[in-house]
Design an enzyme around this catalytic site. Structure first.
Site, PDB file in Angstrom:
ATOM      1  N   ILE A  12       0.846  -1.204   0.000  1.00  0.00           N
ATOM      2  CA  ILE A  12       0.000   0.000   0.000  1.00  0.00           C
ATOM      3  C   ILE A  12       0.879   1.250   0.000  1.00  0.00           C
ATOM      4  CG2 ILE A  12      -1.805   1.275   1.236  1.00  0.00           C
ATOM      5  CD1 ILE A  12      -2.636  -1.458   2.484  1.00  0.00           C
ATOM      6  N   ILE A  60      11.934   1.412  12.155  1.00  0.00           N
ATOM      7  CA  ILE A  60      11.190   2.272  13.099  1.00  0.00           C
ATOM      8  C   ILE A  60      11.373   1.833  14.549  1.00  0.00           C
ATOM      9  CG2 ILE A  60       9.467   3.107  11.446  1.00  0.00           C
ATOM     10  CD1 ILE A  60       7.492   1.032  12.683  1.00  0.00           C
ATOM     11  N   SER A  85       2.516  -7.230   8.478  1.00  0.00           N
ATOM     12  CA  SER A  85       1.121  -7.119   8.030  1.00  0.00           C
ATOM     13  C   SER A  85       0.415  -8.447   7.740  1.00  0.00           C
ATOM     14  CB  SER A  85       1.073  -6.248   6.766  1.00  0.00           C
ATOM     15  OG  SER A  85       1.651  -6.938   5.672  1.00  0.00           O
ATOM     16  N   THR A 130      -6.190  -1.071  10.300  1.00  0.00           N
ATOM     17  CA  THR A 130      -6.955  -2.124   9.628  1.00  0.00           C
ATOM     18  C   THR A 130      -8.317  -2.326  10.286  1.00  0.00           C
ATOM     19  OG1 THR A 130      -6.995  -4.524   9.319  1.00  0.00           O
ATOM     20  CG2 THR A 130      -5.636  -3.736  11.099  1.00  0.00           C
ATOM     21  N   ASP A 131      -9.264  -2.867   9.519  1.00  0.00           N
ATOM     22  CA  ASP A 131     -10.568  -3.207  10.102  1.00  0.00           C
ATOM     23  C   ASP A 131     -10.469  -4.411  11.040  1.00  0.00           C
ATOM     24  OD1 ASP A 131     -10.140  -5.183   8.194  1.00  0.00           O
ATOM     25  OD2 ASP A 131     -12.123  -5.044   7.277  1.00  0.00           O
ATOM     26  N   GLU A 132      -9.325  -5.134  10.998  1.00  0.00           N
ATOM     27  CA  GLU A 132      -9.213  -6.360  11.798  1.00  0.00           C
ATOM     28  C   GLU A 132      -9.190  -6.068  13.298  1.00  0.00           C
ATOM     29  OE1 GLU A 132      -6.601  -9.350  10.160  1.00  0.00           O
ATOM     30  OE2 GLU A 132      -6.788  -8.493   8.160  1.00  0.00           O
ATOM     31  N   TYR A 155      -1.590 -10.230  14.949  1.00  0.00           N
ATOM     32  CA  TYR A 155      -1.510  -9.068  14.040  1.00  0.00           C
ATOM     33  C   TYR A 155      -2.528  -8.006  14.445  1.00  0.00           C
ATOM     34  CZ  TYR A 155      -2.612  -6.202   9.931  1.00  0.00           C
ATOM     35  OH  TYR A 155      -2.890  -5.143   9.095  1.00  0.00           O
ATOM     36  N   SER A 158      -1.843  -6.318  17.719  1.00  0.00           N
ATOM     37  CA  SER A 158      -0.743  -5.339  17.691  1.00  0.00           C
ATOM     38  C   SER A 158      -1.192  -4.050  17.000  1.00  0.00           C
ATOM     39  CB  SER A 158       0.501  -5.937  17.001  1.00  0.00           C
ATOM     40  OG  SER A 158       0.259  -6.157  15.631  1.00  0.00           O
ATOM     41  N   LYS A 159      -2.012  -4.165  15.963  1.00  0.00           N
ATOM     42  CA  LYS A 159      -2.507  -2.940  15.297  1.00  0.00           C
ATOM     43  C   LYS A 159      -3.469  -2.198  16.233  1.00  0.00           C
ATOM     44  CE  LYS A 159      -1.904  -1.629  11.629  1.00  0.00           C
ATOM     45  NZ  LYS A 159      -0.852  -0.766  11.013  1.00  0.00           N
ATOM     46  N   LYS A 194      -0.366 -13.073   0.338  1.00  0.00           N
ATOM     47  CA  LYS A 194      -1.759 -12.758   0.619  1.00  0.00           C
ATOM     48  C   LYS A 194      -2.630 -13.442  -0.438  1.00  0.00           C
ATOM     49  CE  LYS A 194      -0.545  -9.814   3.905  1.00  0.00           C
ATOM     50  NZ  LYS A 194      -0.219  -8.423   3.847  1.00  0.00           N
ATOM     51  N   LEU A 195      -3.900 -13.628  -0.104  1.00  0.00           N
ATOM     52  CA  LEU A 195      -4.762 -14.515  -0.893  1.00  0.00           C
ATOM     53  C   LEU A 195      -4.688 -14.294  -2.414  1.00  0.00           C
ATOM     54  CD1 LEU A 195      -7.036 -16.738  -0.688  1.00  0.00           C
ATOM     55  CD2 LEU A 195      -8.644 -14.851  -0.822  1.00  0.00           C
ATOM     56  N   ARG A 286      -6.953 -21.817   9.513  1.00  0.00           N
ATOM     57  CA  ARG A 286      -6.074 -20.909  10.271  1.00  0.00           C
ATOM     58  C   ARG A 286      -6.611 -20.826  11.704  1.00  0.00           C
ATOM     59  NH1 ARG A 286      -6.162 -14.850   7.955  1.00  0.00           N
ATOM     60  NH2 ARG A 286      -4.386 -15.454   6.680  1.00  0.00           N
TER      61      ARG A 286
HETATM   62  P1  NAD Z   1       3.383  -4.691   3.539  1.00  0.00           P
HETATM   63  O1  NAD Z   1       3.730  -5.835   4.439  1.00  0.00           O
HETATM   64  O2  NAD Z   1       3.241  -4.913   2.079  1.00  0.00           O
HETATM   65  O3  NAD Z   1       4.463  -3.525   3.722  1.00  0.00           O
HETATM   66  C1  NAD Z   1       4.975  -3.164   4.964  1.00  0.00           C
HETATM   67  C2  NAD Z   1       6.203  -2.301   4.728  1.00  0.00           C
HETATM   68  O4  NAD Z   1       6.714  -1.906   6.010  1.00  0.00           O
HETATM   69  C3  NAD Z   1       7.344  -3.037   4.013  1.00  0.00           C
HETATM   70  O5  NAD Z   1       7.895  -2.218   3.003  1.00  0.00           O
HETATM   71  C4  NAD Z   1       8.364  -3.298   5.116  1.00  0.00           C
HETATM   72  O6  NAD Z   1       9.711  -3.326   4.664  1.00  0.00           O
HETATM   73  C5  NAD Z   1       8.107  -2.111   6.042  1.00  0.00           C
HETATM   74  N1  NAD Z   1       8.504  -2.412   7.423  1.00  0.00           N
HETATM   75  C6  NAD Z   1       8.180  -3.501   8.161  1.00  0.00           C
HETATM   76  N2  NAD Z   1       8.772  -3.427   9.381  1.00  0.00           N
HETATM   77  C7  NAD Z   1       9.447  -2.254   9.415  1.00  0.00           C
HETATM   78  C8  NAD Z   1      10.239  -1.603  10.387  1.00  0.00           C
HETATM   79  N3  NAD Z   1      10.457  -2.176  11.597  1.00  0.00           N
HETATM   80  N4  NAD Z   1      10.770  -0.397  10.112  1.00  0.00           N
HETATM   81  C9  NAD Z   1      10.562   0.188   8.889  1.00  0.00           C
HETATM   82  N5  NAD Z   1       9.845  -0.402   7.908  1.00  0.00           N
HETATM   83  C10 NAD Z   1       9.288  -1.607   8.167  1.00  0.00           C
HETATM   84  O7  NAD Z   1       2.060  -4.074   4.178  1.00  0.00           O
HETATM   85  P2  NAD Z   1       0.796  -3.411   3.446  1.00  0.00           P
HETATM   86  O8  NAD Z   1      -0.153  -4.462   3.072  1.00  0.00           O
HETATM   87  O9  NAD Z   1       1.276  -2.445   2.444  1.00  0.00           O
HETATM   88  O10 NAD Z   1       0.164  -2.617   4.685  1.00  0.00           O
HETATM   89  C11 NAD Z   1       0.593  -1.294   4.992  1.00  0.00           C
HETATM   90  C12 NAD Z   1      -0.177  -0.804   6.207  1.00  0.00           C
HETATM   91  O11 NAD Z   1      -1.573  -0.833   5.936  1.00  0.00           O
HETATM   92  C13 NAD Z   1       0.044  -1.658   7.451  1.00  0.00           C
HETATM   93  O12 NAD Z   1       0.115  -0.792   8.555  1.00  0.00           O
HETATM   94  C14 NAD Z   1      -1.211  -2.527   7.523  1.00  0.00           C
HETATM   95  O13 NAD Z   1      -1.507  -2.870   8.843  1.00  0.00           O
HETATM   96  C15 NAD Z   1      -2.252  -1.594   6.932  1.00  0.00           C
HETATM   97  N6  NAD Z   1      -3.383  -2.259   6.245  1.00  0.00           N
HETATM   98  C16 NAD Z   1      -3.152  -3.216   5.302  1.00  0.00           C
HETATM   99  C17 NAD Z   1      -4.242  -3.798   4.660  1.00  0.00           C
HETATM  100  C18 NAD Z   1      -4.067  -4.828   3.580  1.00  0.00           C
HETATM  101  O14 NAD Z   1      -5.041  -5.411   3.116  1.00  0.00           O
HETATM  102  N7  NAD Z   1      -2.851  -5.090   3.113  1.00  0.00           N
HETATM  103  C19 NAD Z   1      -5.543  -3.406   4.986  1.00  0.00           C
HETATM  104  C20 NAD Z   1      -5.721  -2.408   5.959  1.00  0.00           C
HETATM  105  C21 NAD Z   1      -4.630  -1.838   6.585  1.00  0.00           C
HETATM  106  P1  TYD Z   2      -5.248 -12.703   3.740  1.00  0.00           P
HETATM  107  O1  TYD Z   2      -4.985 -12.258   2.337  1.00  0.00           O
HETATM  108  O2  TYD Z   2      -4.143 -13.386   4.489  1.00  0.00           O
HETATM  109  O3  TYD Z   2      -5.817 -11.466   4.551  1.00  0.00           O
HETATM  110  P2  TYD Z   2      -6.482 -11.411   6.046  1.00  0.00           P
HETATM  111  O4  TYD Z   2      -6.223 -12.665   6.767  1.00  0.00           O
HETATM  112  O5  TYD Z   2      -5.759 -10.254   6.625  1.00  0.00           O
HETATM  113  O6  TYD Z   2      -7.940 -11.163   5.811  1.00  0.00           O
HETATM  114  O7  TYD Z   2      -6.456 -13.723   3.707  1.00  0.00           O
HETATM  115  C1  TYD Z   2      -7.743 -13.368   3.187  1.00  0.00           C
HETATM  116  C2  TYD Z   2      -8.671 -14.532   3.442  1.00  0.00           C
HETATM  117  O8  TYD Z   2      -8.230 -15.654   2.652  1.00  0.00           O
HETATM  118  C3  TYD Z   2      -8.656 -15.016   4.888  1.00  0.00           C
HETATM  119  O9  TYD Z   2      -9.987 -15.431   5.255  1.00  0.00           O
HETATM  120  C4  TYD Z   2      -7.729 -16.212   4.872  1.00  0.00           C
HETATM  121  C5  TYD Z   2      -7.937 -16.789   3.475  1.00  0.00           C
HETATM  122  N1  TYD Z   2      -6.747 -17.447   2.891  1.00  0.00           N
HETATM  123  C6  TYD Z   2      -6.847 -18.764   2.433  1.00  0.00           C
HETATM  124  O10 TYD Z   2      -7.914 -19.410   2.489  1.00  0.00           O
HETATM  125  N2  TYD Z   2      -5.714 -19.338   1.919  1.00  0.00           N
HETATM  126  C7  TYD Z   2      -4.513 -18.688   1.866  1.00  0.00           C
HETATM  127  O11 TYD Z   2      -3.511 -19.266   1.391  1.00  0.00           O
HETATM  128  C8  TYD Z   2      -4.448 -17.316   2.310  1.00  0.00           C
HETATM  129  C9  TYD Z   2      -3.152 -16.550   2.252  1.00  0.00           C
HETATM  130  C10 TYD Z   2      -5.602 -16.750   2.829  1.00  0.00           C
END
Ligand code: NAD
Ligand code: TYD
Length: 349
Positions: A12, A60, A85, A130-132, A155, A158-159, A194-195, A286
């Site tokens: 993101i 950080i 994440s 996150t909504d989680e 996860y 911690s968020k 991720k999925l 899971r």
């Molecule tokens: P990501 O895992 O793709 O990226 C995380 C980034 O943070 C990476 O570039 C990593 O190198 C960096 N990072 C990790 N630990 C670090 C540290 N100690 N110091 C400095 N940099 C560090 O994550 P994402 O999916 O892009 O998510 C970004 C943010 O959005 C997160 O805070 C996550 O909780 C939030 N978020 C993600 C989703 C989603 O669906 N992916 C949804 C809602 C909120």
């Molecule tokens: P994920 O992308 O890990 O996001 P989150 O757990 O943060 O929602 O997973 C999305 C959904 O897909 C979640 O219900 C778990 C499921 N999932 C699988 O069934 N198989 C997989 O290999 C993965 C990564 C996720």
């Protein structure tokens, strides 16, 4: 304005950096990222020539280093995305999540407080969450900004904790902040654990598609560029101390989503319809798997005028096209080659 964006080499964060660096040439954008396994500077290759964009490699959780760069650059605002994440990783290594997501956020808050505590005018700490944090829904209802926190995974716990610390710094030190809590993102540049990107990669490679449990878990999916647009709006128009829920109005059961993805991939790869679905494999669930997430995004819609710009079907097609057109990116990620990009680009002198 000097804006520190943390985690900008991640999924993101890279979209947020691109949007801000291109849309606001007068802002100086600093990307602070530790380049963990999830950080990939190849995501930002196209921005390296911009003179309003600077990459800073740093962790950080390293308090001395963070204090030093805050003294050096005196950031006016922070958009904090850096985090561990992935829920599955938090189940195997919860302490890493406490360290980065809780302690790392506190170190940033503290450095920001120490810099501006005597004059907060025009300053902002934007915490991306996150909504989680709200835990799980049953089959009915939506998460609102007022829904009590009830996180279930290391996860999400911690968020949730980091969100509480942001609020606490606001209450205690008057630190100006906004928080947004977003649903599951998908789109280009997402790490294939991720999925959606994992399954795209597995379909390309003809590998099994591991669906947890019976696949009847529900998530609300948002195209990542729409999340970046929402972050831009919250950053510029959000009210101090407010929370905004961001979601796609787009709920899918995992199994239905996976079947749709299989059909799209069959068409794109010129396979017989139904072929990829044969790769679906149900695996052990899971632990602590949240049944359903769904966001009520009416506040950001009414107050800031944000709504998603693409439908899920459009976003999924764009996503699949991107992964098929960027096979080198996917290859570098899955082989681990992407981790040498920083050395090649930044350590060549
Ligand atoms: P990501 O895992 O793709 O990226 C995380 C980034 O943070 C990476 O570039 C990593 O190198 C960096 N990072 C990790 N630990 C670090 C540290 N100690 N110091 C400095 N940099 C560090 O994550 P994402 O999916 O892009 O998510 C970004 C943010 O959005 C997160 O805070 C996550 O909780 C939030 N978020 C993600 C989703 C989603 O669906 N992916 C949804 C809602 C909120
Ligand atoms: P994920 O992308 O890990 O996001 P989150 O757990 O943060 O929602 O997973 C999305 C959904 O897909 C979640 O219900 C778990 C499921 N999932 C699988 O069934 N198989 C997989 O290999 C993965 C990564 C996720």
């Amino acid at each position: 304005m000097k804006i520190l964006i943390t985690g900008g080499a991640g999924f993101i964060g890279s979209h947020v950096i691109r949007l801000f660096a291109l849309k606001y040439p007068d802002y100086q954008i600093y990307n602070l990222d530790a380049l963990t396994y999830a950080g990939n500077l190849e995501n930002l290759k196209d921005l390296e020539h911009l003179n309003n964009y600077t990459f800073i490699k740093g962790d950080i959780t390293d308090e001395n280093y963070i204090n030093q760069i805050f003294d050096k650059y005196r950031f006016d605002a922070i958009i904090h995305l850096a985090a561990e994440s992935h829920v599955d990783r938090s189940i195997t290594d919860p302490l890493a999540f406490a360290k980065t997501n809780i302690l790392g956020t506190m170190i940033l808050l503290n450095a920001f407080k120490n810099l501006w505590k005597d004059n907060w005018n025009g300053k902002l700490f934007y915490h991306v969450s996150t909504d989680e944090v709200y835990g799980t829904l049953g089959t009915q209802g939506l998460f609102k900004e007022s829904t009590p926190y009830d996180p279930n995974s290391p996860y999400s716990a911690s968020k949730a904790s980091s969100d509480h610390f942001v609020r606490a710094y606001g209450e205690t030190y008057n630190l100006p902040y906004v928080i947004s809590n977003c649903s599951n993102n998908y789109g280009p540049n997402q790490f294939p654990e991720k999925l959606i990107p994992l399954f795209i990669n597995n379909i390309i490679k003809n590998k099994p598609l591991p669906v947890y449990g019976d696949g009847n878990y529900t998530r609300d999916w948002l195209y990542v560029k729409d999340h970046a647009i929402a972050i831009d709006m919250v950053f510029h128009k959000g009210k101090n101390t407010e929370t905004y829920n961001i979601g796609g109005f787009n709920e899918w059961k995992n199994l239905d989503l996976v079947k749709l993805l299989c059909d799209v991939m069959d068409e794109k790869l010129g396979k017989e319809v139904g072929q990829s679905q044969q790769l679906i494999t149900f695996i052990k669930d899971r632990p602590g798997h949240d049944l359903r997430y769904a966001i009520d995004a009416s506040k950001i819609n009414n107050d800031l005028g944000w709504s998603p710009s693409v439908t899920f079907e459009q976003g999924l097609l764009k996503t699949v096209d991107w992964y098929l057109e960027n096979s080198e990116w996917l290859q570098n990620i899955t082989s681990g080659n992407y981790q040498s990009y920083y050395d090649k680009m930044y350590l060549h002198d």
